[in-house]
Design an enzyme around this catalytic site. Structure first.
Site, PDB file in Angstrom:
ATOM      1  N   ALA A  24      -1.854  -8.041   3.857  1.00  0.00           N
ATOM      2  CA  ALA A  24      -0.936  -7.986   4.894  1.00  0.00           C
ATOM      3  C   ALA A  24      -0.306  -9.503   4.879  1.00  0.00           C
ATOM      4  CB  ALA A  24      -1.452  -7.729   6.427  1.00  0.00           C
ATOM      5  N   MET A  25       0.906  -9.552   4.150  1.00  0.00           N
ATOM      6  CA  MET A  25       1.605 -10.924   3.828  1.00  0.00           C
ATOM      7  C   MET A  25       2.724 -11.204   4.860  1.00  0.00           C
ATOM      8  SD  MET A  25       1.238 -11.114  -0.316  1.00  0.00           S
ATOM      9  CE  MET A  25       1.575 -12.841  -0.194  1.00  0.00           C
ATOM     10  N   GLY A  27       4.129 -13.860   5.137  1.00  0.00           N
ATOM     11  CA  GLY A  27       5.098 -15.007   4.281  1.00  0.00           C
ATOM     12  C   GLY A  27       4.662 -16.445   4.509  1.00  0.00           C
ATOM     13  N   GLY A  28       3.608 -16.638   5.502  1.00  0.00           N
ATOM     14  CA  GLY A  28       2.955 -17.898   6.267  1.00  0.00           C
ATOM     15  C   GLY A  28       1.834 -18.526   5.157  1.00  0.00           C
ATOM     16  N   ASP A  30      -1.411 -18.868   5.787  1.00  0.00           N
ATOM     17  CA  ASP A  30      -2.581 -18.256   5.893  1.00  0.00           C
ATOM     18  C   ASP A  30      -2.964 -17.044   5.167  1.00  0.00           C
ATOM     19  OD1 ASP A  30      -3.555 -20.011   7.872  1.00  0.00           O
ATOM     20  OD2 ASP A  30      -2.347 -18.809   9.348  1.00  0.00           O
ATOM     21  N   SER A  31      -1.770 -16.050   5.169  1.00  0.00           N
ATOM     22  CA  SER A  31      -1.718 -14.707   4.485  1.00  0.00           C
ATOM     23  C   SER A  31      -1.620 -15.030   2.840  1.00  0.00           C
ATOM     24  CB  SER A  31      -1.057 -13.494   5.154  1.00  0.00           C
ATOM     25  OG  SER A  31       0.324 -14.111   4.945  1.00  0.00           O
ATOM     26  N   LEU A  50       5.881  -6.587   6.127  1.00  0.00           N
ATOM     27  CA  LEU A  50       6.507  -5.557   7.045  1.00  0.00           C
ATOM     28  C   LEU A  50       7.800  -6.179   7.542  1.00  0.00           C
ATOM     29  CD1 LEU A  50       3.577  -4.182   9.367  1.00  0.00           C
ATOM     30  CD2 LEU A  50       4.258  -3.372   7.134  1.00  0.00           C
ATOM     31  N   CYS A 118       1.186  -5.368  18.579  1.00  0.00           N
ATOM     32  CA  CYS A 118       1.760  -5.257  17.294  1.00  0.00           C
ATOM     33  C   CYS A 118       0.562  -5.369  16.287  1.00  0.00           C
ATOM     34  CB  CYS A 118       2.507  -6.604  16.661  1.00  0.00           C
ATOM     35  SG  CYS A 118       3.111  -6.510  15.099  1.00  0.00           S
ATOM     36  N   GLY A 142      -4.892 -12.568   7.178  1.00  0.00           N
ATOM     37  CA  GLY A 142      -5.039 -13.954   7.217  1.00  0.00           C
ATOM     38  C   GLY A 142      -5.481 -14.661   8.720  1.00  0.00           C
ATOM     39  N   CYS A 215       7.651 -13.339  17.257  1.00  0.00           N
ATOM     40  CA  CYS A 215       8.793 -13.233  16.168  1.00  0.00           C
ATOM     41  C   CYS A 215      10.035 -12.687  16.475  1.00  0.00           C
ATOM     42  CB  CYS A 215       8.281 -12.287  15.054  1.00  0.00           C
ATOM     43  SG  CYS A 215       7.937 -10.328  15.679  1.00  0.00           S
TER      44      CYS A 215
END
Length: 379
Positions: A24-25, A27-28, A30-31, A50, A118, A142, A215
């Site tokens: 699960a990415m 965009g940061g 950590d992931s 997502l 979430c 992440g 977010c």
């Protein structure tokens, strides 16, 4: 598959190259590091991001997860490391499952934690099922939390780094989900280690700042979001003391939270006053002295229990609980009322406890997380 096949680094009895992992990415960093590390080890990595809300509007918002910029960053990391990446449109589902409840909870005088919902309803339920549909053997994220194997299966444990620990936001993770999930960063001692790994892989997000806000809430302005979602939600009303005496007027209950002291607009009083209760039906903000904020008994429901014995197998549990993400766990007695409801007695009263927040259970003598529930107003 022979029974003597050794476990790989993800605890699965398969060769690394034959083990598919959906990451699960967001965009940061950590992931992105999780995906890069697993790809470098030789796993069959599939990155999934997502789209949770209109990323045309999100492009203008800095410091938020899952925005248009973040989707671009996740895709770029996948290209850099050579694994496939998909963007799934969950915007409608995210609104129905998370945003609408967030708005309604605020209107009801609660203080919701949408990040938990979430994780519970979108990432660890729907995305997890999507990962299975993609033929993945497990799903990795992440998050800073640890999954350890105990005598009865997978257990949830706090991260090695107490500053980064995200167990408060993941208490509703079920046993079944834990069997499938992996959290490769949970053992790291500092965020600097994560950024060092990102730099080692040459990732473009190595120095990307962490997201700070929810977010879909620009700059932490909850009231503005509620007003947009629920027109008329900011109707003015009275500020009253505990005896019902009117002290002033407010610009909408949604602008206030339990424990708030500043911005009440009722200066000139001898002693400071705090918001101790919200009455949205009467459009009243009730204020009182700091002592009125102290709470010892907290009703909770929607409990997710991760202990080895059934939750109702004994009349009470001596554990530690965390009632806010920023506070350390404190000793408490948890008395089950049913499989999903309980009364929590704090050994030391806490201030500013509000319906809508989470109450997370911890072992007093280890890093283990025993689940938790949601604080509510009671009967």
């Amino acid at each position: 598959m022979p029974y003597d096949t050794p476990l790989n680094s993800l605890g699965l009895p398969k060769p690394v190259a034959e083990t598919r992992v959906v990451v699960a990415m967001s965009g940061g960093v950590d992931s992105s590091v999780v995906a890069a590390e697993l790809a470098a080890e030789g796993y069959d990595v599939v990155g999934v991001t997502l789209q949770l809300y209109d990323h045309g509007a999100a492009l203008a918002k800095k410091g938020a997860c899952c925005a248009g910029r973040d989707i671009h960053d996740a895709r770029r990391v996948a290209e850099e490391m050579g694994f496939p990446h998909y963007v799934l449109d969950y915007e409608s589902h995210f609104r129905d499952s998370v945003i609408d409840e967030f708005a309604d909870a605020y209107l009801a005088g609660a203080t919701p934690v949408p990040c938990i919902r979430c994780n519970e309803r979108v990432k660890f339920r729907d995305l997890l099922e999507t990962a299975k549909d993609l033929g993945a053997d497990c799903m990795a994220t992440g998050h800073y939390i640890q999954r350890k194997m105990g005598p009865l299966g997978a257990e949830l444990h706090r991260a090695a780094d107490p500053v980064r620990d995200q167990s408060y936001f993941l208490f509703s993770t079920t046993r079944e989900q834990l069997e499938y999930l992996r959290f490769p960063l949970g053992h790291l001692k500092t965020k600097a280690e994560t950024r060092s790994l990102a730099a080692r892989h040459g990732l473009s997000v190595a120095d990307k700042p962490d997201s700070q806000d929810i977010c879909f809430v620009p700059d932490g302005n909850y009231a503005a979001v509620i007003e947009k979602l629920r027109p008329g939600a900011a109707d003015p009303g009275e500020i009253v003391d505990l005896q019902g005496q009117v002290l002033g007027t407010h610009r909408g209950v949604i602008h206030y939270t339990i424990g708030q002291r500043k911005g009440l607009g009722i200066g000139g009083l001898a002693d400071p006053l705090y918001v101790v209760r919200l009455d949205p039906d009467a459009r009243r903000v009730i204020v009182g002295p700091k002592t009125a904020l102290a709470t010892r008994v907290v009703p909770i429901r929607e409990i997710n229990w991760l202990g080895d014995a059934p939750f109702t197998s004994q009349p009470e549990w001596d554990l530690e609980v965390k009632l806010r993400s920023t506070r350390p766990p404190a000793p408490a007695i948890i008395r089950p009322l049913s499989e999903t409801e309980a009364e929590v007695e704090l050994l030391t009263p806490e201030e500013g406890i509000s319906p809508g927040q989470a109450c997370v259970f911890y072992a007093p003598d280890s890093s283990r997380v025993f689940g938790g529930g949601w604080i509510w107003k009671g009967r």
